[in-house]
Design a protein around this motif. Structure first.
Motif, PDB file in Angstrom:
ATOM      1  N   VAL A 380       0.707  -1.275   0.113  1.00  0.00           N
ATOM      2  CA  VAL A 380      -0.216   0.044  -0.062  1.00  0.00           C
ATOM      3  C   VAL A 380       0.812   1.143   0.253  1.00  0.00           C
ATOM      4  O   VAL A 380       2.153   1.296   0.544  1.00  0.00           O
ATOM      5  N   LEU A 381       0.390   2.520  -0.493  1.00  0.00           N
ATOM      6  CA  LEU A 381       1.026   3.443  -0.634  1.00  0.00           C
ATOM      7  C   LEU A 381       0.409   4.245   0.681  1.00  0.00           C
ATOM      8  O   LEU A 381      -0.930   4.803   0.548  1.00  0.00           O
ATOM      9  N   VAL A 382       1.363   4.820   1.583  1.00  0.00           N
ATOM     10  CA  VAL A 382       0.812   5.541   2.533  1.00  0.00           C
ATOM     11  C   VAL A 382       1.240   6.914   2.440  1.00  0.00           C
ATOM     12  O   VAL A 382       2.350   7.082   2.446  1.00  0.00           O
ATOM     13  N   ILE A 383       0.304   8.012   2.709  1.00  0.00           N
ATOM     14  CA  ILE A 383       0.715   9.342   1.972  1.00  0.00           C
ATOM     15  C   ILE A 383       0.407  10.424   3.125  1.00  0.00           C
ATOM     16  O   ILE A 383      -0.619  10.724   3.404  1.00  0.00           O
ATOM     17  N   GLY A 384       1.326  11.180   3.690  1.00  0.00           N
ATOM     18  CA  GLY A 384       1.255  12.628   4.165  1.00  0.00           C
ATOM     19  C   GLY A 384       0.659  12.129   5.731  1.00  0.00           C
ATOM     20  O   GLY A 384       0.819  11.278   6.389  1.00  0.00           O
ATOM     21  N   GLY A 385      -0.252  13.156   6.061  1.00  0.00           N
ATOM     22  CA  GLY A 385      -0.908  13.166   7.096  1.00  0.00           C
ATOM     23  C   GLY A 385      -0.374  14.193   8.188  1.00  0.00           C
ATOM     24  O   GLY A 385       0.417  14.895   7.864  1.00  0.00           O
ATOM     25  N   VAL A 386      -0.592  13.818   9.672  1.00  0.00           N
ATOM     26  CA  VAL A 386       0.011  14.666  10.685  1.00  0.00           C
ATOM     27  C   VAL A 386       0.339  13.612  11.865  1.00  0.00           C
ATOM     28  O   VAL A 386       0.001  12.360  12.077  1.00  0.00           O
ATOM     29  N   ASN A 387       1.264  14.265  12.567  1.00  0.00           N
ATOM     30  CA  ASN A 387       1.573  13.707  13.862  1.00  0.00           C
ATOM     31  C   ASN A 387       2.114  14.672  14.871  1.00  0.00           C
ATOM     32  O   ASN A 387       1.846  15.828  14.731  1.00  0.00           O
ATOM     33  N   ARG A 388       2.684  14.098  16.027  1.00  0.00           N
ATOM     34  CA  ARG A 388       3.072  15.226  17.032  1.00  0.00           C
ATOM     35  C   ARG A 388       3.939  16.152  16.802  1.00  0.00           C
ATOM     36  O   ARG A 388       4.047  17.155  17.295  1.00  0.00           O
ATOM     37  N   ASN A 389       4.830  15.903  15.564  1.00  0.00           N
ATOM     38  CA  ASN A 389       5.511  16.977  14.942  1.00  0.00           C
ATOM     39  C   ASN A 389       5.078  18.189  14.027  1.00  0.00           C
ATOM     40  O   ASN A 389       5.632  18.838  13.576  1.00  0.00           O
ATOM     41  N   GLY A 390       3.912  17.711  13.606  1.00  0.00           N
ATOM     42  CA  GLY A 390       3.383  18.650  12.550  1.00  0.00           C
ATOM     43  C   GLY A 390       2.749  17.745  11.498  1.00  0.00           C
ATOM     44  O   GLY A 390       2.434  16.671  11.687  1.00  0.00           O
ATOM     45  N   PHE A 391       3.011  18.478  10.317  1.00  0.00           N
ATOM     46  CA  PHE A 391       2.720  17.924   9.009  1.00  0.00           C
ATOM     47  C   PHE A 391       3.691  16.869   8.365  1.00  0.00           C
ATOM     48  O   PHE A 391       4.844  16.875   8.838  1.00  0.00           O
ATOM     49  N   VAL A 392       3.244  15.572   8.171  1.00  0.00           N
ATOM     50  CA  VAL A 392       4.194  14.464   7.613  1.00  0.00           C
ATOM     51  C   VAL A 392       4.343  14.878   6.137  1.00  0.00           C
ATOM     52  O   VAL A 392       3.361  14.834   5.380  1.00  0.00           O
TER      53      VAL A 392
END
Length: 533
Positions: A380-392
């Motif tokens: 699968v291709l997993v793209i971008g998103g957010v986490n504790r550090n901000g934008f992925v």
């Protein structure tokens, strides 16, 4: 008198004979063609004279005929094959006998030899038009010999035409059609040349109202069932997170309540299993607690049944049904008791009703990302998103057996990503706050970009039956745009009646797109609309 006789008798006739000192002078000299244009290398039709008066004994011409042509001194016939280009020249032919002469002027031009057209190109060799809107004429340009006529095969789309003299394509296309190739042929007596023009026709489409869904909701899931009906599950309502579910029937255009889920949830996934049931996983309740319970809806029995729980709470994760029927979920986050972003993936096996955590974690924790199953079904291709550090700002190719992951940078960032799979196996994705869309080519692991018109937060993104992609709403917008994979361009679509964000949308079996719910500046939206491409 002249007498003719034999044994049986005789007869007489009178003959008048005049003997002159000299013959009559020729008069009235003419030629079949007195002003002609010949072509180098092409034999001419003999040009013969006619005259009155006395017979002509000899013919002369001045100045000399163009190279390759000659004048017969006895008959006056001009014949031959010109060998050199000559500007128009007046040649005087004189017919003479003993009594005198007469003359006539021949105006002769020799043009260059005809050559075949050498090349044919169009100002727009690959073009996208909009149905019912007049096109900018697509002009033909040629080199080599002049073109006598242009033809095209197969016939151009309805409403378009080819000018046989200029080769220009003009008109107003009547209806949408997929990309197709048309061969234009430019011809003259010496030969021909061809060029290919690729034409597709899109349309703005139209929206029609459907019945409202109750209760109005956003952050919910829509799933098209095998019978064509659409299941709406959970979501956030004015009264908080709901466990309610509803079924939309495209045949009647109406919503009907169905059995409620076992757990209220929003931000969850709802995945159609191979046997026609629907697996609902993850999400959170009104208090933002993560829901571990997973459950399955049976549309035949209209019942919900608990199945194995996920190992960790997660909402705004992603899910994909694999070719073997198992379901992979990836990432997500939970808010209680503390904010935590997941780096794990879990695999559900419908045969035994259990979840297994993948051995390999994601390179980066992420939530509110996009995910698509790549061709072949192995990753699968997993793209971008957010986490504790901000934008992925990365994407990962994650193996569905959980044994490996490969990270790569991407050129956009945002609070939430949307994605769809295109017909050629590439992936289209976009993010909140950006007007740049990315397209991933799995064969080369490369990205290309395209630009759409409006910045949108939480829009819907839906692949149409013909391979185009509908982008609708976002923020409080009611506008929509359509992506054309053959051109990597976006065009304006007709707007919705209601502006909305955080809605859900699904492609119906008849090719329409059902868009439901969402949130506007004044609260949850209960309106449903269908888009006819």
């Amino acid at each position: 008198m002249v007498t003719a006789e034999n044994a049986a008798g005789s007869t007489t006739a009178r003959v008048d004979i005049e003997v002159r000192q000299t013959p009559a002078m020729p008069a009235g000299l003419t030629y079949r063609e007195t002003a002609v244009v010949y072509t180098v290398g092409e034999a001419i039709a003999p040009n013969a004279p006619a005259s009155s008066g006395g017979p002509i004994a000899t013919y002369t011409i001045a100045p000399t005929l163009p190279a390759g042509l000659s004048l017969d001194a006895q008959t006056g016939v001009v014949s031959g094959t010109p060998t050199a280009v000559t500007a128009q020249t007046s040649h005087t032919v004189t017919g003479t006998n003993a009594a005198g002469s007469t003359d006539v002027a021949l105006h002769i031009t020799v043009k260059a030899a005809l050559v075949a057209p050498a090349s044919l190109v169009y100002s727009a060799p690959k073009v996208l038009y909009v149905a019912t809107e007049a096109i900018v004429p697509n002009a033909a340009q040629t080199t080599g010999g002049p073109v006598t006529t242009f033809t095209v095969a197969p016939a151009l789309p309805a409403g378009l035409s080819l000018n046989a003299q200029t080769g220009a394509i003009t008109g107003t296309p009547a209806a949408p059609q997929s990309l197709a190739a048309y061969t234009v042929t430019a011809v003259n007596a010496a030969g021909s040349v061809q060029a290919q023009v690729q034409i597709a026709t899109t349309a703005r489409g139209s929206w029609a109202p459907a019945t409202t869904i109750a209760p109005a909701r956003h952050y919910f899931a829509l799933t098209r069932l095998n019978d064509g009906k659409v299941l709406a599950t959970g979501g956030y309502t004015a009264g908080g997170v709901t466990s309610s579910a509803a079924l939309y029937d495209p045949a009647t255009g109406t919503w009907a309540p169905t059995a409620s889920m076992l757990a209220a949830r929003n931000g969850h996934t709802a995945t159609l299993l191979l046997d026609g049931r629907v697996l609902v996983a993850g999400g959170s309740d009104t208090a933002r607690n993560g829901v571990l319970l997973t459950e399955i809806f049976d549309p035949v029995a209209n019942t919900w049944t608990a199945t194995g729980s996920i190992a960790e709470p997660r909402e705004w994760h992603s899910a994909a049904r694999l070719p073997n029927g198992k379901v992979l979920i990836v990432g997500g986050h939970t808010s209680q008791p503390t904010l935590n972003f997941s780096q794990t993936a879990e695999l559900y096996d419908p045969a035994v009703g259990t979840w297994t955590t993948a051995a390999t974690p994601l390179t980066t924790p992420r939530s509110q990302h996009a995910m698509e199953l790549l061709p072949g079904g192995n990753a699968v291709l997993v793209i971008g998103g957010v986490n504790r550090n901000g934008f992925v700002t990365t994407a990962e190719v994650f193996s569905v057996d959980g044994t490996s992951t490969t990270s790569m940078p991407i050129g956009i960032q945002g609070n939430l990503f949307r994605s769809v799979m295109l017909a050629d196996g590439s992936v289209l994705t976009l993010a909140d706050g950006s007007t740049t869309a990315l397209r991933f080519q799995p064969a080369t692991s490369t990205w290309t970009t395209s630009t759409f018109a409006a910045t949108r937060a939480l829009p819907t993104l839906t692949t149409l039956a013909d391979g185009r992609v509908l982008l609708a709403g976002g923020g409080n917008l009611n506008t929509a745009e359509v992506f054309h994979p053959d051109f990597d361009v976006w065009t304006t679509a007709s707007p919705m009646a209601t502006g909305r964000r955080a809605a859900s949308a699904v492609l119906l079996n008849d090719g329409r797109v059902l868009t439901v719910g969402g949130f506007s500046g004044s609260g949850e939206v209960d309106a449903s609309e269908t888009y006819l491409p």
